[in-house]
Scaffold this motif. Sequence first.
Motif, mmCIF file in Angstrom:
data_model
loop_
_atom_site.group_PDB
_atom_site.id
_atom_site.type_symbol
_atom_site.label_atom_id
_atom_site.label_comp_id
_atom_site.label_asym_id
_atom_site.label_seq_id
_atom_site.Cartn_x
_atom_site.Cartn_y
_atom_site.Cartn_z
ATOM 1 N N LYS A 1 -0.345 17.034 -2.090
ATOM 2 C CA LYS A 1 -1.800 17.022 -2.178
ATOM 3 C C LYS A 1 -2.343 15.605 -1.992
ATOM 4 O O LYS A 1 -3.361 15.404 -1.332
ATOM 5 C CB LYS A 1 -2.256 17.594 -3.515
ATOM 6 N N GLU A 2 -1.654 14.620 -2.562
ATOM 7 C CA GLU A 2 -2.085 13.232 -2.426
ATOM 8 C C GLU A 2 -2.065 12.798 -0.961
ATOM 9 O O GLU A 2 -2.999 12.151 -0.477
ATOM 10 C CB GLU A 2 -1.190 12.316 -3.250
ATOM 11 N N ILE A 3 -0.984 13.159 -0.254
ATOM 12 C CA ILE A 3 -0.869 12.783 1.165
ATOM 13 C C ILE A 3 -1.921 13.509 1.991
ATOM 14 O O ILE A 3 -2.571 12.915 2.861
ATOM 15 C CB ILE A 3 0.549 13.091 1.690
ATOM 16 N N ALA A 4 -2.121 14.805 1.719
ATOM 17 C CA ALA A 4 -3.116 15.574 2.475
ATOM 18 C C ALA A 4 -4.516 15.020 2.255
ATOM 19 O O ALA A 4 -5.301 14.875 3.209
ATOM 20 C CB ALA A 4 -3.054 17.040 2.077
ATOM 21 N N ASP A 5 -4.832 14.685 1.001
ATOM 22 C CA ASP A 5 -6.149 14.102 0.707
ATOM 23 C C ASP A 5 -6.318 12.749 1.376
ATOM 24 O O ASP A 5 -7.409 12.410 1.860
ATOM 25 C CB ASP A 5 -6.336 13.965 -0.806
ATOM 26 N N SER A 6 -5.231 11.981 1.419
ATOM 27 C CA SER A 6 -5.286 10.668 2.065
ATOM 28 C C SER A 6 -5.544 10.810 3.563
ATOM 29 O O SER A 6 -6.330 10.052 4.141
ATOM 30 C CB SER A 6 -3.975 9.920 1.826
ATOM 31 N N LEU A 7 -4.900 11.788 4.193
ATOM 32 C CA LEU A 7 -5.125 12.029 5.622
ATOM 33 C C LEU A 7 -6.547 12.513 5.872
ATOM 34 O O LEU A 7 -7.204 12.105 6.839
ATOM 35 C CB LEU A 7 -4.123 13.066 6.142
ATOM 36 N N ARG A 8 -7.032 13.376 4.997
ATOM 37 C CA ARG A 8 -8.379 13.920 5.159
ATOM 38 C C ARG A 8 -9.444 12.814 5.077
ATOM 39 O O ARG A 8 -10.424 12.824 5.825
ATOM 40 C CB ARG A 8 -8.639 14.981 4.094
ATOM 41 N N ALA B 1 1.409 10.569 13.865
ATOM 42 C CA ALA B 1 2.150 10.970 12.668
ATOM 43 C C ALA B 1 2.987 9.825 12.122
ATOM 44 O O ALA B 1 3.082 9.647 10.892
ATOM 45 C CB ALA B 1 3.036 12.168 12.995
ATOM 46 N N SER B 2 3.589 9.039 13.018
ATOM 47 C CA SER B 2 4.413 7.917 12.562
ATOM 48 C C SER B 2 3.586 6.919 11.775
ATOM 49 O O SER B 2 4.002 6.437 10.711
ATOM 50 C CB SER B 2 5.071 7.232 13.773
ATOM 51 N N GLN B 3 2.401 6.600 12.294
ATOM 52 C CA GLN B 3 1.535 5.645 11.607
ATOM 53 C C GLN B 3 1.018 6.211 10.284
ATOM 54 O O GLN B 3 1.043 5.528 9.245
ATOM 55 C CB GLN B 3 0.365 5.259 12.502
ATOM 56 N N GLU C 1 2.214 4.877 6.367
ATOM 57 C CA GLU C 1 1.305 4.448 5.300
ATOM 58 C C GLU C 1 1.511 5.270 4.043
ATOM 59 O O GLU C 1 1.510 4.738 2.915
ATOM 60 C CB GLU C 1 -0.142 4.561 5.784
ATOM 61 N N ALA C 2 1.701 6.579 4.208
ATOM 62 C CA ALA C 2 1.947 7.434 3.050
ATOM 63 C C ALA C 2 3.268 7.078 2.380
ATOM 64 O O ALA C 2 3.379 7.067 1.140
ATOM 65 C CB ALA C 2 1.964 8.902 3.486
ATOM 66 N N ASN C 3 4.274 6.761 3.183
ATOM 67 C CA ASN C 3 5.574 6.372 2.651
ATOM 68 C C ASN C 3 5.464 5.109 1.800
ATOM 69 O O ASN C 3 6.069 4.997 0.727
ATOM 70 C CB ASN C 3 6.555 6.144 3.798
ATOM 71 N N GLN C 4 4.703 4.146 2.281
ATOM 72 C CA GLN C 4 4.533 2.897 1.536
ATOM 73 C C GLN C 4 3.823 3.149 0.208
ATOM 74 O O GLN C 4 4.222 2.624 -0.837
ATOM 75 C CB GLN C 4 3.750 1.892 2.377
ATOM 76 N N THR C 5 2.770 3.945 0.263
ATOM 77 C CA THR C 5 2.001 4.234 -0.960
ATOM 78 C C THR C 5 2.852 4.975 -1.984
ATOM 79 O O THR C 5 2.908 4.598 -3.169
ATOM 80 C CB THR C 5 0.757 5.071 -0.628
ATOM 81 N N VAL C 6 3.526 6.037 -1.542
ATOM 82 C CA VAL C 6 4.374 6.810 -2.444
ATOM 83 C C VAL C 6 5.552 5.968 -2.924
ATOM 84 O O VAL C 6 5.956 6.037 -4.102
ATOM 85 C CB VAL C 6 4.870 8.097 -1.748
#
Length: 458
Positions: free
Chosen positions: A94-101, A180-182, A186-191
Amino acid sequence: MDPGDHSSHLVTEMVTSKGVYTMANGKGAAGSRLGPRLWLAPAVIVTVVMAALAALYLGGTVNASKDLNDFPVAVINADTGATSASGQRIDVGKEIADSLRKGVDDDKFDLRFVSLAAAKKDMGKGKLYGAIVLPSDLSKKLMTLTASAATGGAAEQPAVTVYTNPLANTSSASIVNSFASQALAEANQTVGKQLLTSAAQATERAGSGSQSVSGTARIVLSEPMQVHVTPFKEVPDGTGGGLSAFYYALLLALAGFTGSLIATNLVDSQLGFTPSEIGPLYRMESHSGRSRLATLVLKWGIMTGVAVLVSSVYLGIADWIGMPLDHPGELWLFSVLSISAVAVVAQAILALLGGLGMVVNLFLFIVLSIPSSGGTTPLEAMPPFVRFLSSFEPMHQIYLGTRSIMYFGATWDSGLARAVLASVIALVLGLLVGALGTRAYDLKGLTRKHSAPAAAAQ
């Protein structure tokens, strides 16, 4: 005049139904035509056509990343979440999906948050260029990975799957992969930062005798999610890497356009409207007396027969070279319809505009049509003007039809319905405009007859 002085006075005969016209062409008369009009018109027309080609073909491809607009990509959050030992609820998906949104530019990307089943259905119809799938055990595996880093144990990293859809467009795969890579980096770094903090806190709580998070564990936690990029459907052999639908559509458009030019020249020369010239042989047939409408109907009939023949030849060649043909009947019928529609429109334009019609047809079916086809570069990665052209230019409509038949099961909602409807509309409009226009010319006495040229001054 000295009868032996043939170099100063040439005689040209033109045979018509009413007799022989003799035109004396002196050096002075010929020389007077070598003015600016003789070379200026072709120079300007050729330059304009080539400039338009360069602007559209180069300008429409070199800045794809800057021209992105509503590029459709699905995001599937299947993560069911997890509960930590302390009772804290974790939902990384949910965190990643919200971040993308929130973080993705809405003008450039059309992110669709749907289920995996819905995403696969749309990719199977060419309506999506890709999908990012967050797995159902994402949070659970990340929580386990954090715990193992604190205790020094081993755990499996979760994998996020990125689907590309090369059959929808070959170039779209690279755009999806880059996006998707970019986004996932970013999501990988945050998590990863969150997991490292959690692992360090868990180690501290374990007591002073416990070791800190190891270097290897830190490396794993800094990028905790693996990313797997895979095509939604493998590109079959014999499809030119997913380009066969585009080239087949191009062949259909060329058959209607080029075939109309060839048929017009041959028919007009046989009916005595234009001369036929083969090498040094120059011949003008007697005038047939046919009306403009009757001539156009004759050309339409010929090109309809040609459409049937060429469609059969195309299908035979495709089968011979080993191209997959899951729906040969549908492809043949659509080919006949497409060639006929292009030919009817092209012939109508030639009949109404004459020589200018060739330039208009060139722009309509080649210059403006191929760049806006969407067959090599996604329209969502093209400039706004090119996307506008695709709404009515024939190549895009034909490409949607061939792509649907060859890659997506010939279903109506994968582009075939739009392609058939556009072809029928073009066919009907071409018939109406061509018939009414040439009939009006005939009623006004604007027939295609030769007038005797003025005699040269003696």
